[in-house]
Design a protein around this motif. Structure first.
Motif, short mmCIF file in Angstrom:
data_model
loop_
_atom_site.label_atom_id
_atom_site.label_comp_id
_atom_site.label_asym_id
_atom_site.label_seq_id
_atom_site.Cartn_x
_atom_site.Cartn_y
_atom_site.Cartn_z
N ALA A 1 12.13 -10.45 -6.72
CA ALA A 1 13.24 -10.16 -5.82
C ALA A 1 12.93 -9.03 -4.84
N ILE A 2 11.82 -8.34 -5.03
CA ILE A 2 11.46 -7.22 -4.16
C ILE A 2 10.85 -7.77 -2.87
N PRO A 3 11.38 -7.38 -1.71
CA PRO A 3 10.81 -7.84 -0.44
C PRO A 3 9.35 -7.43 -0.31
N LEU A 4 8.55 -8.30 0.26
CA LEU A 4 7.11 -8.06 0.39
C LEU A 4 6.81 -6.77 1.15
N GLU A 5 7.54 -6.48 2.21
CA GLU A 5 7.31 -5.26 2.99
C GLU A 5 7.49 -4.02 2.10
N GLU A 6 8.46 -4.07 1.21
CA GLU A 6 8.71 -2.95 0.30
C GLU A 6 7.57 -2.81 -0.71
N VAL A 7 7.07 -3.94 -1.18
CA VAL A 7 5.94 -3.93 -2.12
C VAL A 7 4.72 -3.28 -1.46
N ILE A 8 4.42 -3.71 -0.24
CA ILE A 8 3.26 -3.17 0.48
C ILE A 8 3.43 -1.67 0.71
N SER A 9 4.59 -1.26 1.19
CA SER A 9 4.83 0.15 1.48
C SER A 9 4.74 1.00 0.21
N THR A 10 5.30 0.52 -0.87
CA THR A 10 5.23 1.25 -2.14
C THR A 10 3.78 1.40 -2.59
N PHE B 1 -2.38 -4.52 -2.24
CA PHE B 1 -1.17 -4.04 -1.57
C PHE B 1 -0.04 -5.05 -1.66
N LEU B 2 -0.37 -6.32 -1.92
CA LEU B 2 0.62 -7.39 -1.96
C LEU B 2 1.23 -7.61 -3.35
N GLU B 3 0.64 -7.02 -4.37
CA GLU B 3 1.07 -7.27 -5.74
C GLU B 3 2.10 -6.25 -6.20
N PRO B 4 3.28 -6.73 -6.65
CA PRO B 4 4.24 -5.79 -7.23
C PRO B 4 3.58 -5.08 -8.41
N ASN B 5 3.63 -3.77 -8.41
CA ASN B 5 3.01 -2.95 -9.46
C ASN B 5 1.50 -3.14 -9.50
N GLY B 6 0.91 -3.66 -8.44
CA GLY B 6 -0.52 -3.95 -8.42
C GLY B 6 -1.40 -2.72 -8.57
N LEU B 7 -0.92 -1.58 -8.13
CA LEU B 7 -1.72 -0.37 -8.24
C LEU B 7 -1.38 0.43 -9.49
N LEU B 8 -0.40 -0.05 -10.25
CA LEU B 8 -0.01 0.67 -11.46
C LEU B 8 -0.68 0.12 -12.71
N VAL B 9 -1.33 -1.03 -12.60
CA VAL B 9 -1.95 -1.66 -13.75
C VAL B 9 -3.33 -1.06 -13.95
N ALA B 10 -3.57 -0.53 -15.14
CA ALA B 10 -4.86 0.11 -15.43
C ALA B 10 -5.99 -0.89 -15.25
N GLY B 11 -7.06 -0.42 -14.63
CA GLY B 11 -8.23 -1.26 -14.45
C GLY B 11 -8.20 -2.15 -13.23
N HIS B 12 -7.16 -2.03 -12.40
CA HIS B 12 -7.07 -2.87 -11.21
C HIS B 12 -6.90 -2.01 -9.97
N GLY B 13 -7.74 -2.27 -8.99
CA GLY B 13 -7.58 -1.62 -7.70
C GLY B 13 -8.34 -0.32 -7.52
N PHE B 14 -8.66 0.37 -8.58
CA PHE B 14 -9.29 1.66 -8.44
C PHE B 14 -10.59 1.78 -9.23
N GLU B 15 -11.25 0.67 -9.50
CA GLU B 15 -12.48 0.72 -10.29
C GLU B 15 -13.52 1.70 -9.74
N PRO B 16 -13.82 1.70 -8.43
CA PRO B 16 -14.85 2.63 -7.94
C PRO B 16 -14.47 4.09 -8.18
N TRP B 17 -13.20 4.38 -8.12
CA TRP B 17 -12.70 5.73 -8.27
C TRP B 17 -12.79 6.19 -9.72
N THR B 18 -12.55 5.28 -10.66
CA THR B 18 -12.49 5.65 -12.07
C THR B 18 -13.77 5.34 -12.83
#
Length: 97
Positions: free
Chosen positions: A12-21, A77-94
């Motif tokens: 139900a979350i608008p895509l623009e809001e997901v990307i901005s978050t 950026f398109l995934e709801p909670n996509g950056l909050l899931v451990a092991g996804h999105g930040f592998e080079p950093w961690t």
């Protein structure tokens, strides 16, 4: 009593809001701000602010440039909670911790 799954609530979350978050999360995690992002995108700070507030849409090119700047796969950026899931999105950093 009504039961809602996490998937039903996130759809139900608008895509623009997901990307901005996700952009805000990525900026915070990288200790960057909207001015840094505007320089990386090659646009004004005002335009980035409009994108963050949902008055102007994010483009695929924006997400690609932001992904390069923040070292994140643009699709995250398109995934709801996509950056909050451990092991996804930040592998080079961690990696290596």
């Amino acid at each position: 009593m009504t039961t809602q799954t996490l998937d039903q609530r996130t759809q139900a979350i608008p895509l623009e809001e997901v990307i901005s978050t996700n952009m805000r999360l990525a900026l915070a995690l990288r200790k960057k701000n909207q001015s840094d992002l505007s320089r990386a995108l090659g646009v004004s700070s005002g335009l980035v602010s409009q994108k963050m507030h949902g008055t102007t849409s994010w483009t695929i090119a924006d997400m690609e440039k932001a992904g390069q700047f923040l070292r994140i796969a643009p699709a995250k950026f398109l995934e709801p909670n996509g950056l909050l899931v451990a092991g996804h999105g930040f592998e080079p950093w961690t990696s290596g911790l």
